[in-house]
Motif scaffolding. Structure first.
Motif, PDB file in Angstrom:
ATOM      1  N   ILE A  83       0.841  -1.189   0.000  1.00 14.18           N
ATOM      2  CA  ILE A  83       0.000   0.000   0.000  1.00 14.18           C
ATOM      3  C   ILE A  83       0.882   1.247   0.000  1.00 14.18           C
ATOM      4  O   ILE A  83       1.777   1.384   0.838  1.00 14.18           O
TER       5      ILE A  83
ATOM      6  N   SER B 177      -2.718  -0.312  -4.082  1.00 10.73           N
ATOM      7  CA  SER B 177      -1.727  -1.370  -4.260  1.00 10.73           C
ATOM      8  C   SER B 177      -1.747  -1.840  -5.707  1.00 10.73           C
ATOM      9  O   SER B 177      -2.792  -1.856  -6.358  1.00 10.73           O
TER      10      SER B 177
ATOM     11  N   LEU C  25      -8.970  -0.486   2.155  1.00 17.16           N
ATOM     12  CA  LEU C  25      -8.900   0.895   1.678  1.00 17.16           C
ATOM     13  C   LEU C  25     -10.225   1.569   2.027  1.00 17.16           C
ATOM     14  O   LEU C  25     -11.136   1.658   1.203  1.00 17.16           O
TER      15      LEU C  25
END
Length: 211
Positions: free
Chosen positions: A120, A134, A188
């Motif tokens: 990330i 990512s 996320l």
């Protein structure tokens, strides 16, 4: 002039105008602020991994995933000198159990190898946006969920795979896993406190132009 009065100096207005102009320029150039957002959001995503989901917890590991992790731990234990030099099956079993407790028990969800979390990063930063994510191929399915498989499995450190059955042990060089559903685990994810922080950072950024 007698009595009370208000006096306005021209240089004071010039200073005020300059400060307002500087604040306006910062409001137009938001790229540094977007970079701050990215850095703060990166920390928030890492906190999502540490909490195994925020504010809702992620779905637990499937039984097949746990078994796979246990098999890897047993295989790792069997490759140690301590296991190979053990005098009894009971001792070997204890070594395997200890390795399972160490390798499986300490792993958090989505952090089996740590590759996803470590991948990330903050990507493109523009005047009105910042990207964080990512590039790992399986990052999307863990975020959104989906179906994978079948997958061909081969032994890592041995020449064949062994599967116990009712009629004995079956030995094969490879095997195909069945189709498997992966639940979405949104790592996320922007939290409510992130929004509040972004508002504060924005106000601070604009005020800095008046200093």
């Amino acid at each position: 002039m007698s009595g009370i009065a208000i006096r306005i100096e021209a240089n004071g207005l010039d200073t005020l105008a300059a400060k307002l102009e500087a604040m306006t320029e910062r409001a137009v150039n938001m790229t540094p602020l977007m970079a701050r957002f990215g850095a703060e959001l990166l920390g928030s995503v890492f906190a999502n991994f540490a909490a195994e989901g925020r504010p809702e917890k992620w779905a637990p590991l499937s039984a097949s995933t746990v078994r796979s992790m246990e098999n890897d731990a047993v295989e790792a234990a069997q490759n140690t000198a301590r296991w190979k030099n053990a005098k009894s099956d009971a001792t070997r079993g204890n070594i395997e159990s200890a390795r399972i407790a160490k390798d499986v028990g300490r792993h958090k969800i989505l952090v089996r190898s740590g590759a996803l979390r470590q991948s990330i990063m903050v990507g493109e930063v523009t005047n009105d946006s910042v990207e964080i994510g990512s590039s790992i191929p399986y990052a999307r399915i863990h975020q959104l969920g989906g179906t994978i498989g079948p997958v061909t499995v081969r032994p890592k450190n041995k020449q064949a795979l062994a599967f116990p059955t009712a009629d004995g042990t079956v030995v094969v060089r490879s095997a195909n896993t069945p189709e498997r559903k992966i639940p979405g685990r949104p790592y996320l994810k922007i939290q409510d406190e992130d929004i509040k922080l972004f508002i504060g950072l924005t106000m601070d950024y604009i005020r800095e132009g008046a200093v």
